[in-house]
Design a protein around this motif. Structure first.
Motif: not given
Ligand code: FAD
Length: 390
Positions: A284-286, A304, A326, A337-338, A340
């Motif tokens: 996922n985004h983490f 992702r 993370n 925290k994501p 990007h």
């Protein structure tokens, strides 16, 4: 709290010392929680930086120029190194099966357990799958992965070319194949080996098919300028001294170098982790497993779910700092925290030492300046992670 973790010392297991994990280790060197026990399972005590490997082939860098020594990083990070490979994973019981590296300096257990797991083992070239598409490949071709094995074998090609003119074919015309082809040509040419022949076999598509048209034209001009023949055909078999092409033709070839697409490691199958269609760890985004919150992954081994992107070293590098954040946050039970990933990344394609093609999204240009720029970026990356010997 991440399911099932108990109080006391927690075990963080890092698989592989890839581009993201060298940054996790650097971060642990600055900040190592007292209740975190860190083990790194990776076969070598150095990490080969693939961005400089074509420069090594071209003769511009030595083998050690392209290697980050890991012993000082392990020591600074307070991490235990086990010289081996992960060969199996059971995410349900949190166990990893280990094959010790033949030159392992110490005792390596056959199984490891973990509370937190991070995977950065990169992509592999699955010999069985390659052999099915291209009979003879596993016996006769020089594969670019594992990159450590490729780097060790390359000097033998140079030695062969010193004895007789050779014909070299690179199979695969993505960034790595193009850079390697031009690097091979530069090396054999500068060593004064006349009469060698260079062929890039694209698999049927255009050279650099992932690049915008303008970049493709620049690449084709460079290949032409350096006397590389481009065959827009698939290679369907390899035997000693020749390649078989899909159109029925054969190509005389002393050194077939396989630089075609890579695969997810087969040991992920049956791990219980949720995988992408291509068998990569779905994150996922983490950068956290979609199925197991105590498992994280970065680099070519994962995909992702929210924002699929190309698999390249640049993305693996970018994921390093957020992965480190993370892992520490997961250990402390704090919010993640994501990350990007950038939509466009700077791409510098070397055409042999001295010249490179730069592209960023739709923009592109080339020259000696682009090569000097790449050289500076690559050397700075190496310098950042190369600590003095312990
Ligand atoms: C010739 C070449 C040139 C390239 N040039 C560029 C470039 O200029 N720019 C770019 O962005 N990308 C480039 N790439 C792509 C780039 O190499 C990869 O995208 C990048 O290496 C991925 O990084 P990673 O951290 O996922 O894995 P890797 O860099 O492959 O690191 C994996 C680590 O895990 C270890 N390992 C492997 N298997 C296991 C296992 N089973 N158990 C434990 N440890 C294991 C390895 O020894 C290694 O330490 C190039 C690739 C090639 C082949």
């Amino acid at each position: 709290m991440i399911g099932g973790m108990h109080h006391g010392i927690k075990k963080l297991l890092l698989l592989g010392a890839g581009h993201a994990h060298v940054q996790v280790l650097t971060r642990l060197a600055q900040q190592h929680p007292a209740d975190l026990d860190v083990t790194v399972l990776t076969p070598y005590n150095f990490q080969t930086y693939s961005g400089m490997t074509p420069g090594f082939v071209a003769g511009h860098y030595s083998e050690t120029d392209c290697q980050i020594p890991l012993a000082p990083l392990f020591k600074a990070a307070g991490a235990r190194w086990l010289a081996g490979r992960c060969v199996g994973l059971n995410a349900g019981s949190r166990r990893v099966q280990v094959a010790a590296h033949p030159n392992s300096p110490g005792n390596v257990p056959s199984e490891l357990s973990y509370d937190l797991l991070s995977i950065d083992t990169g992509a592999v070239m699955d010999r069985e799958r390659l052999e099915a598409d291209m009979p003879g490949a596993s016996e006769h071709a020089l594969m670019v992965r594992p990159i450590e094995a490729f780097a060790r074998l390359w000097p033998e090609v140079v030695a062969l070319a010193r004895r007789q003119p050779v014909s070299v074919a690179v199979i695969g015309a993505g960034a790595a194949g193009i850079e390697l082809m031009l690097a091979v040509r530069q090396r054999l040419q500068t060593e004064g080996m006349d009469g060698c022949r260079f062929t890039l076999v694209t698999g049927g598509v255009e050279v650099g098919s992932n690049y915008p048209d303008g970049v493709q034209r620049r690449i084709l001009r460079q290949l032409k300028r350096h006397g590389v023949t481009v065959l827009r055909e698939a290679c369907v078999g390899i035997e000693a001294g020749r390649l078989h092409l899909a159109n029925g033709a054969t190509l005389a070839c002393d050194v077939p170098i396989l630089a075609i697409g890579t695969h997810a490691p087969p040991w992920l199958q049956g791990s219980g982790l949720e995988l992408s269609d291509t068998g990569h760890v779905l994150v996922n985004h983490f950068q956290q497993s979609a199925s197991h919150p105590e498992v994280f992954a970065a680099g070519d081994v994962c995909s992702r779910a929210d924002q699929p992107h190309a698999k390249s070293g640049v993305y693996a590098v970018r994921a390093g700092p957020p992965l480190a954040d993370n892992l520490l946050a997961a250990h402390r039970n704090q919010p993640l925290k994501p990350h990007h990933p950038p939509a466009n990344t700077l791409n510098l394609l070397s055409c042999g030492a001295g010249h490179a093609i730069a592209s960023w999204g739709p923009l592109h240009a080339e020259g000696a300046w682009a090569w000097r720029w790449k050289d500076r970026i690559d050397r700075a990356f190496m310098a950042r992670y190369t600590l003095p010997a312990p």
